[in-house]
Design a protein around this motif. Structure first.
Motif, mmCIF file in Angstrom:
data_model
loop_
_atom_site.group_PDB
_atom_site.id
_atom_site.type_symbol
_atom_site.label_atom_id
_atom_site.label_comp_id
_atom_site.label_asym_id
_atom_site.label_seq_id
_atom_site.Cartn_x
_atom_site.Cartn_y
_atom_site.Cartn_z
ATOM 1 N N ARG A 86 0.840 -1.194 0.000
ATOM 2 C CA ARG A 86 0.000 0.000 0.000
ATOM 3 C C ARG A 86 0.876 1.245 0.000
ATOM 4 O O ARG A 86 1.933 1.276 0.614
ATOM 5 N N HIS A 87 0.424 2.277 -0.694
ATOM 6 C CA HIS A 87 1.159 3.533 -0.700
ATOM 7 C C HIS A 87 1.060 4.215 0.670
ATOM 8 O O HIS A 87 0.164 3.927 1.461
ATOM 9 N N GLN A 88 1.975 5.093 0.936
ATOM 10 C CA GLN A 88 1.983 5.830 2.192
ATOM 11 C C GLN A 88 0.898 6.914 2.165
ATOM 12 O O GLN A 88 0.822 7.710 1.234
ATOM 13 N N VAL A 89 0.056 6.896 3.192
ATOM 14 C CA VAL A 89 -0.964 7.933 3.351
ATOM 15 C C VAL A 89 -0.502 8.825 4.490
ATOM 16 O O VAL A 89 -0.557 8.430 5.660
ATOM 17 N N PRO A 90 0.010 10.019 4.187
ATOM 18 C CA PRO A 90 0.609 10.857 5.227
ATOM 19 C C PRO A 90 -0.405 11.324 6.264
ATOM 20 O O PRO A 90 -1.356 12.044 5.944
ATOM 21 N N ARG A 91 -0.227 10.888 7.505
ATOM 22 C CA ARG A 91 -1.055 11.307 8.631
ATOM 23 C C ARG A 91 -0.136 11.482 9.837
ATOM 24 O O ARG A 91 0.593 10.552 10.197
ATOM 25 N N LEU A 93 -6.133 1.857 7.922
ATOM 26 C CA LEU A 93 -4.823 2.489 7.787
ATOM 27 C C LEU A 93 -3.915 2.105 8.941
ATOM 28 O O LEU A 93 -2.725 1.836 8.748
ATOM 29 N N LYS A 131 -3.520 1.864 -6.812
ATOM 30 C CA LYS A 131 -2.353 2.554 -6.245
ATOM 31 C C LYS A 131 -1.912 3.697 -7.153
ATOM 32 O O LYS A 131 -1.591 4.803 -6.661
ATOM 33 N N THR A 156 -1.882 7.777 -6.071
ATOM 34 C CA THR A 156 -0.547 8.385 -5.905
ATOM 35 C C THR A 156 -0.207 9.327 -7.064
ATOM 36 O O THR A 156 0.936 9.746 -7.201
ATOM 37 N N GLN A 178 -2.939 11.437 -2.663
ATOM 38 C CA GLN A 178 -2.183 10.564 -1.771
ATOM 39 C C GLN A 178 -2.501 10.851 -0.315
ATOM 40 O O GLN A 178 -2.441 9.957 0.534
ATOM 41 N N SER A 190 -6.893 4.086 1.093
ATOM 42 C CA SER A 190 -6.255 3.152 2.026
ATOM 43 C C SER A 190 -6.702 1.708 1.830
ATOM 44 O O SER A 190 -5.972 0.770 2.148
ATOM 45 N N GLU A 248 -2.227 -4.719 1.668
ATOM 46 C CA GLU A 248 -2.940 -3.944 2.679
ATOM 47 C C GLU A 248 -4.177 -3.282 2.094
ATOM 48 O O GLU A 248 -5.042 -2.828 2.838
#
Length: 286
Positions: free
Chosen positions: A7-12, A56, A229, A233, A239, A245, A269
């Motif tokens: 899974r790509h990064q989900v900025p949190r 997530l 994905k 992205t 993103q 997610s 994921e």
């Protein structure tokens, strides 16, 4: 051989804290429904985001909070279409652990084919066959958007799913119409990247599923997740959104395939393991 799709990064900055706060906010929205039933569509949106936020921080969906989030989203999605239907003055709906008497609110423009797909995917993922049947019995014309915001293919797609689940005749012809109408040369409203990345892959997966194409299903699932994905992205704004997610449509079709004993040779994921394998089934009243 199993293919892994990361899974790509989900900025949190604080994903666990955000998920906890979103869950509390959703609980308040649910409790307000009996007094403000017209807010059901907003509650459904919050419930979907709550599920995505839980996935997530809990990629395998192994935590009880994640399954509760899935159940709540499924219950609210089903209640939304019950409340916007025709019948008695109120309906009994179980949401967030207790039965609630919710008034009918009549037709809503948001109770359309796009929302129906999300509600149906959730019912499939939760293996709620009674709710799947109720959703599939909704007349197609009731799901048409008055604003004409969808390409015609989406109505063919809903019709195909309803035909499959209710075992009506004409499945092959309706699926063929769906495939033809979703071709980029025919569809005019959905942006090309949305059509290619999110809207078409579940249709293609379903095509392999109904044909019981064991050799082709997992490669099609890999392609669906790669396209998912790629879509989420393609820029920083996408993103950062929770929507990417999990891959809700591909996950639901994969659940149908898993239950139909078609091998799933993909791990990701985007497809939380315990939702795919329904490991929480029967643990909670739904």
């Amino acid at each position: 051989m199993t293919t892994m799709i990361a899974r790509h990064q989900v900025p949190r900055p604080d994903p666990e804290g955000y998920a906890e706060q979103l869950g509390l906010y959703l609980a308040e929205e649910i409790d307000d429904l009996e007094e403000s039933p017209e807010m059901i569509d907003l509650a459904f949106g919050t419930a979907l985001q709550n599920l995505r936020s839980r996935c997530l921080v809990d990629p395998d969906a192994g935590a009880v909070e994640t399954w509760e989030a899935a159940i709540n989203a499924m219950q609210i999605g089903s209640a939304f279409f019950t409340m916007t239907g025709i019948g008695e003055a109120s309906v009994q709906c179980r949401i967030n652990g207790r039965a609630r008497s919710l008034p009918l609110i009549g037709p809503r423009s948001t109770a359309d084919a796009g929302t129906w797909l999300n509600a149906f995917w959730l019912a499939v993922i939760c293996r709620e066959q009674r709710r799947m049947t109720q959703l599939c019995e909704i007349p197609l014309e009731r799901l048409r958007s008055p604003e004409g915001q969808y390409d015609e293919y989406i109505y063919h797609w809903v019709d195909t799913l309803q035909t499959y689940w209710l075992r009506r005749p004409g499945l092959v012809e309706k699926l063929t119409s769906t495939l033809q109408a979703s071709d980029p040369s025919v569809a005019r409203i959905a942006p090309r990247d949305l059509l290619d990345g999110l809207l078409y892959p579940p249709i293609n997966l379903f095509y392999h599923f109904v044909r019981r194409d064991e050799a082709g299903f997992s490669p099609a699932l890999v392609e669906a997740l790669k396209l998912h994905k790629l879509y989420w992205t393609s820029d920083e704004d996408r993103q950062a959104r929770l929507d990417g997610s999990i891959a809700l449509g591909p996950l639901a079709i994969a659940c149908l395939a898993y239950d139909g004993r078609i091998p799933i040779e993909v791990e990701s994921e985007y497809l939380p393991k315990h939702l795919l394998q329904h490991d929480w089934l029967g643990e909670f009243p739904t």
